[in-house]
Design a protein around this motif. Sequence first.
Motif: not given
Length: 530
Positions: A442-448, A515-520, A475-481
């Motif tokens: 739930p923090e890094t969104y990798v599969w374990v 931040s929840l949906v990710g930058q992409t 995938g965190c948000i880097k550029e809000l603009g």
Amino acid sequence: MAAADRSSSIVEYFGGEAGYRCGYCKNVTGNLSHGMWAHSMTVQDYQDLIDRGWRRSGKYVYKPIMNQTCCPQYTIRCRPLHFQPSKSHKKVLKKMLKFLAKGDSSKVAGDVTEEPMDSHREDAVACSFVLKNDSDISQSELKPLSVEETERVETEDNNEEEEMKKGVTMKKVESEPPQTCVDKDSTGSGERSDSAKLVHTTPKPGKGADLSKPPCRKAKDIRKERKLHKLLQNQPHTLEGSPSQVEPQILLSQNSKSKANQPKSIEDFIFASLPDDATHQLEVRVVRSSPPSCQFKATFQESYQVYKRYQMAIHKDPPDKPTISQFTRFLCDSPLEAENPPSGPDCGYGSFHQQYWLEGKIIAVGVIDVLPYCVSSVYLYYDPDYTFLSLGVYSALREIAFTRQLHEKASELCYYYMGFYIHSCPKMRYKGQYRPSDLLCPETYVWVPIEQCLPTLEHSKYCRFNQDLKAVDEGCIKELGRVRVLHKRTVMPYSMYKKRRKGPSDEASVQQYASLVGQTCSERMLLFRS
């Protein structure tokens, strides 16, 4: 700036609402999630969202606030290409085959106890899914509807007797007469010493063995003897020595090893040939539900009636519920756009109903999404007259087989998503029995792999599964603009919208959304702003 593209996802973000009732632990205000209404969504965007812990219920897409909600819900996926059915799974598949071949609805031979029904007696509505009439809803009052309306719940098989059999080692005592039997209650403990003397006593009427006759032989031993006899007959003479001279245990060992190397797959059961005089014929049809195909429209009323009977019998709904509007909103409406690329599966991508037809009528419906990398299970409902067929388990196995079938055409489509795994709710742990499977950190969104997650979940209901403490959300948000915004039918970056906006700043809400949906996804999807 550009006009809104019909192929773009358009979402309306609501943020985190106040806590509401949890359908798992019944906490009145403990269920917390972020939510957004998806007016439309591409299958790639939804694939990326569920890989960040989101999930849809109708057109409402939500993400549990994992470190705050009372029952953390971890996204779980199975790896169908390496899946092997368990003993309990095989029992369900054999039960279906027996029913189709002979019309037999009794429990499968070899069941230790009557198998509990897989899903549907108590799990039902996992949350308060508030539904309004179409006429009551306006864009301004759209609210998060629920966490997951429901999930089919498969209670675990009671295999205690099977485990006991595995743990008991039968030792042959040479000095013991072949007819000697020992009552398991004849000694104070479960074991007896080698020096214990065996004394025959006259059994009480109706109890014990008839000592005037040879002891009863177990069916397992009889089958083993027949198997050995057949092996001896078929043994090639090229082996050193004649067949009668070959050590029987070696033959049995060789035979068992060859079978162990080629275990039966689910397809071996599902597509097994039925006799010509089979009592029943089962057909599974995949029909597109959004936009509705001709086949979907033609079977809508029948499908709805099955759902209504299911809700009344299993979830104790009154006769006036659910309405057609509720059924449509929850199980038929989908924000996913239909896509049929040449490299994709024959059915295309999007939302479907997998209908189970028996003798010309629908007995069950599995609601699924076919996405670029997976088949995502949404819901299952069935005719309560067929509860004995364990349709929750059977449909999950069929969906795993369906995923493998689609993979043959679309090589990247190789996972089966089962919704959420809730370890803090024992009834929801059944999903972990479909192995191999993974949980989403739930923090890094990798599969374990789930085997690595379970020990930590035993100690804490909320866990970070990624053991690399330096790892972060890539995938965190880097550029809000650069977040894409849809304002007055015009697409623009958030940086431009921010300059034009009048009134109080909404930057905190947009930051949370991104931040929840990710930058992409934030750069592809259109965030609706009024």
